[in-house]
Design a protein around this motif. Sequence first.
Motif, PDB file in Angstrom:
ATOM      1  N   VAL A 151       0.841  -1.198   0.000  1.00 56.72           N
ATOM      2  CA  VAL A 151       0.000   0.000   0.000  1.00 56.72           C
ATOM      3  C   VAL A 151       0.880   1.253   0.000  1.00 56.72           C
ATOM      4  CG1 VAL A 151      -1.631   1.364   1.388  1.00 56.72           C
ATOM      5  CG2 VAL A 151      -2.033  -1.082   1.027  1.00 56.72           C
ATOM      6  N   ILE A 152       1.910   1.263   0.801  1.00 52.76           N
ATOM      7  CA  ILE A 152       2.818   2.419   0.855  1.00 52.76           C
ATOM      8  C   ILE A 152       3.509   2.615  -0.493  1.00 52.76           C
ATOM      9  CG2 ILE A 152       4.984   3.268   1.864  1.00 52.76           C
ATOM     10  CD1 ILE A 152       3.989   2.011   4.536  1.00 52.76           C
ATOM     11  N   ALA A 153       3.967   1.532  -1.107  1.00 49.62           N
ATOM     12  CA  ALA A 153       4.618   1.637  -2.418  1.00 49.62           C
ATOM     13  C   ALA A 153       3.649   2.187  -3.460  1.00 49.62           C
ATOM     14  CB  ALA A 153       5.150   0.269  -2.852  1.00 49.62           C
ATOM     15  N   ALA A 154       2.411   1.739  -3.434  1.00 53.38           N
ATOM     16  CA  ALA A 154       1.419   2.238  -4.389  1.00 53.38           C
ATOM     17  C   ALA A 154       1.130   3.724  -4.158  1.00 53.38           C
ATOM     18  CB  ALA A 154       0.131   1.426  -4.285  1.00 53.38           C
ATOM     19  N   VAL A 155       0.990   4.135  -2.907  1.00 53.76           N
ATOM     20  CA  VAL A 155       0.720   5.542  -2.583  1.00 53.76           C
ATOM     21  C   VAL A 155       1.890   6.420  -3.026  1.00 53.76           C
ATOM     22  CG1 VAL A 155       0.422   7.186  -0.678  1.00 53.76           C
ATOM     23  CG2 VAL A 155      -0.934   5.082  -0.744  1.00 53.76           C
ATOM     24  N   VAL A 156       3.118   5.976  -2.771  1.00 52.03           N
ATOM     25  CA  VAL A 156       4.301   6.741  -3.180  1.00 52.03           C
ATOM     26  C   VAL A 156       4.357   6.836  -4.707  1.00 52.03           C
ATOM     27  CG1 VAL A 156       6.833   6.702  -3.272  1.00 52.03           C
ATOM     28  CG2 VAL A 156       5.658   6.299  -1.107  1.00 52.03           C
ATOM     29  N   GLY A 157       4.088   5.733  -5.394  1.00 48.67           N
ATOM     30  CA  GLY A 157       4.094   5.746  -6.862  1.00 48.67           C
ATOM     31  C   GLY A 157       3.057   6.696  -7.432  1.00 48.67           C
ATOM     32  N   VAL A 158       1.856   6.665  -6.904  1.00 48.80           N
ATOM     33  CA  VAL A 158       0.796   7.564  -7.376  1.00 48.80           C
ATOM     34  C   VAL A 158       1.164   9.015  -7.067  1.00 48.80           C
ATOM     35  CG1 VAL A 158      -1.617   8.257  -7.002  1.00 48.80           C
ATOM     36  CG2 VAL A 158      -1.041   5.846  -7.329  1.00 48.80           C
ATOM     37  N   ALA A 159       1.719   9.272  -5.881  1.00 45.23           N
ATOM     38  CA  ALA A 159       2.126  10.640  -5.520  1.00 45.23           C
ATOM     39  C   ALA A 159       3.203  11.151  -6.473  1.00 45.23           C
ATOM     40  CB  ALA A 159       2.622  10.678  -4.074  1.00 45.23           C
ATOM     41  N   LEU A 160       4.178  10.309  -6.817  1.00 46.40           N
ATOM     42  CA  LEU A 160       5.223  10.713  -7.766  1.00 46.40           C
ATOM     43  C   LEU A 160       4.637  10.995  -9.145  1.00 46.40           C
ATOM     44  CD1 LEU A 160       8.130   8.275  -6.816  1.00 46.40           C
ATOM     45  CD2 LEU A 160       8.116  10.769  -6.573  1.00 46.40           C
ATOM     46  N   LEU A 161       3.718  10.167  -9.596  1.00 46.80           N
ATOM     47  CA  LEU A 161       3.078  10.397 -10.889  1.00 46.80           C
ATOM     48  C   LEU A 161       2.304  11.711 -10.905  1.00 46.80           C
ATOM     49  CD1 LEU A 161       1.821   6.807 -11.740  1.00 46.80           C
ATOM     50  CD2 LEU A 161       3.575   8.093 -12.955  1.00 46.80           C
ATOM     51  N   LEU A 162       1.542  11.977  -9.849  1.00 42.46           N
ATOM     52  CA  LEU A 162       0.775  13.220  -9.784  1.00 42.46           C
ATOM     53  C   LEU A 162       1.689  14.439  -9.702  1.00 42.46           C
ATOM     54  CD1 LEU A 162      -2.169  12.156  -7.442  1.00 42.46           C
ATOM     55  CD2 LEU A 162      -2.257  12.612  -9.896  1.00 42.46           C
ATOM     56  N   ALA A 163       2.718  14.370  -8.856  1.00 45.02           N
ATOM     57  CA  ALA A 163       3.661  15.495  -8.729  1.00 45.02           C
ATOM     58  C   ALA A 163       4.393  15.725 -10.049  1.00 45.02           C
ATOM     59  CB  ALA A 163       4.658  15.218  -7.604  1.00 45.02           C
ATOM     60  N   GLY A 164       4.789  14.656 -10.702  1.00 47.85           N
ATOM     61  CA  GLY A 164       5.474  14.782 -11.984  1.00 47.85           C
ATOM     62  C   GLY A 164       4.592  15.378 -13.060  1.00 47.85           C
ATOM     63  N   THR A 165       3.316  15.050 -13.029  1.00 45.88           N
ATOM     64  CA  THR A 165       2.379  15.601 -13.998  1.00 45.88           C
ATOM     65  C   THR A 165       2.238  17.108 -13.822  1.00 45.88           C
ATOM     66  OG1 THR A 165       1.172  13.527 -14.140  1.00 45.88           O
ATOM     67  CG2 THR A 165      -0.017  15.507 -14.801  1.00 45.88           C
ATOM     68  N   VAL A 166       2.240  17.559 -12.575  1.00 49.21           N
ATOM     69  CA  VAL A 166       2.060  18.987 -12.290  1.00 49.21           C
ATOM     70  C   VAL A 166       3.355  19.768 -12.471  1.00 49.21           C
ATOM     71  CG1 VAL A 166       1.434  20.644 -10.495  1.00 49.21           C
ATOM     72  CG2 VAL A 166       0.117  18.539 -10.755  1.00 49.21           C
ATOM     73  N   TRP A 167       4.481  19.243 -11.946  1.00 52.13           N
ATOM     74  CA  TRP A 167       5.725  20.013 -11.917  1.00 52.13           C
ATOM     75  C   TRP A 167       6.852  19.416 -12.753  1.00 52.13           C
ATOM     76  CZ3 TRP A 167       3.486  18.977  -6.916  1.00 52.13           C
ATOM     77  CH2 TRP A 167       2.752  20.051  -6.430  1.00 52.13           C
ATOM     78  N   GLY A 168       6.672  18.226 -13.275  1.00 52.17           N
ATOM     79  CA  GLY A 168       7.771  17.531 -13.939  1.00 52.17           C
ATOM     80  C   GLY A 168       8.043  17.985 -15.354  1.00 52.17           C
ATOM     81  N   GLN A 169       9.132  17.466 -15.900  1.00 53.73           N
ATOM     82  CA  GLN A 169       9.539  17.699 -17.276  1.00 53.73           C
ATOM     83  C   GLN A 169       9.661  16.340 -17.964  1.00 53.73           C
ATOM     84  OE1 GLN A 169       9.918  20.780 -18.541  1.00 53.73           O
ATOM     85  NE2 GLN A 169       9.330  21.602 -16.565  1.00 53.73           N
ATOM     86  N   ASP A 170       9.756  16.362 -19.303  1.00 52.62           N
ATOM     87  CA  ASP A 170       9.836  15.118 -20.061  1.00 52.62           C
ATOM     88  C   ASP A 170      10.970  14.206 -19.609  1.00 52.62           C
ATOM     89  OD1 ASP A 170       7.657  15.733 -21.584  1.00 52.62           O
ATOM     90  OD2 ASP A 170       8.787  16.318 -23.354  1.00 52.62           O
ATOM     91  N   ASP A 171      12.100  14.784 -19.197  1.00 49.64           N
ATOM     92  CA  ASP A 171      13.247  13.952 -18.830  1.00 49.64           C
ATOM     93  C   ASP A 171      13.043  13.201 -17.525  1.00 49.64           C
ATOM     94  OD1 ASP A 171      13.400  16.276 -17.318  1.00 49.64           O
ATOM     95  OD2 ASP A 171      15.577  16.414 -17.442  1.00 49.64           O
ATOM     96  N   LYS A 172      11.960  13.449 -16.815  1.00 45.33           N
ATOM     97  CA  LYS A 172      11.646  12.727 -15.573  1.00 45.33           C
ATOM     98  C   LYS A 172      10.672  11.577 -15.817  1.00 45.33           C
ATOM     99  CE  LYS A 172      14.003  15.591 -13.037  1.00 45.33           C
ATOM    100  NZ  LYS A 172      15.403  15.492 -13.326  1.00 45.33           N
ATOM    101  N   PHE A 173      10.357  11.294 -17.097  1.00 44.47           N
ATOM    102  CA  PHE A 173       9.437  10.219 -17.424  1.00 44.47           C
ATOM    103  C   PHE A 173       9.920   8.918 -16.794  1.00 44.47           C
ATOM    104  CE2 PHE A 173       7.818   6.818 -20.101  1.00 44.47           C
ATOM    105  CZ  PHE A 173       6.475   7.128 -20.123  1.00 44.47           C
ATOM    106  N   PRO A 174       9.091   8.084 -16.204  1.00 45.42           N
ATOM    107  CA  PRO A 174       7.639   8.084 -16.229  1.00 45.42           C
ATOM    108  C   PRO A 174       6.990   8.923 -15.121  1.00 45.42           C
ATOM    109  CG  PRO A 174       8.350   6.110 -15.130  1.00 45.42           C
ATOM    110  CD  PRO A 174       9.601   6.870 -15.568  1.00 45.42           C
TER     111      PRO A 174
END
Length: 155
Positions: A22-45
């Motif tokens: 559950v913690i791994a899934a929450v961290v993964g989703v948080a990284l995806l959401l943060a990356g979508t808002v503040w990230g750049q292409d070179d931080k994919f995925p």
Amino acid sequence: MAGTSTGVLMAELTTTARATRVIAAVVGVALLLAGTVWGQDDKFPFGPFSMYAGVNGPNEPAPDTRVEGTDSTGRVIVLAERNAGVRRAEIEGQEGAYVDDPSRLARIADSYQRLNPGAPPLVKVALIVREHEIHNSSATGRWWDDVRAVWDRPA
């Protein structure tokens, strides 16, 4: 162990294993959401893959970006990740900066020379966008090149 209707035995997860997942899934989703808002292409995925985020109209040209170098013998070379250490997505993402300051293309020439020490030096680097004509969402087979930025090695 609990049985299943298929006859396969499955082990039940411990509380610690469930909590870890559950913690791994929450961290993964948080990284995806943060990356979508503040990230750049070179931080994919964990960043947006914005090169696929837009859509051209059914009669708008389809751009195809490339960087070409001309060496001291006059040979024209397409510069890419394997021979110059530069990815097309990076060029496309920074196109405006290259247009505003074509001298930045000298870095690509320098990188080419480091990766190809025996090759003749590049005397010119150009950022070119080939526009493929589209009509009713179909390629017409016609295209034209739009040279967006050029760097020439100082004499």
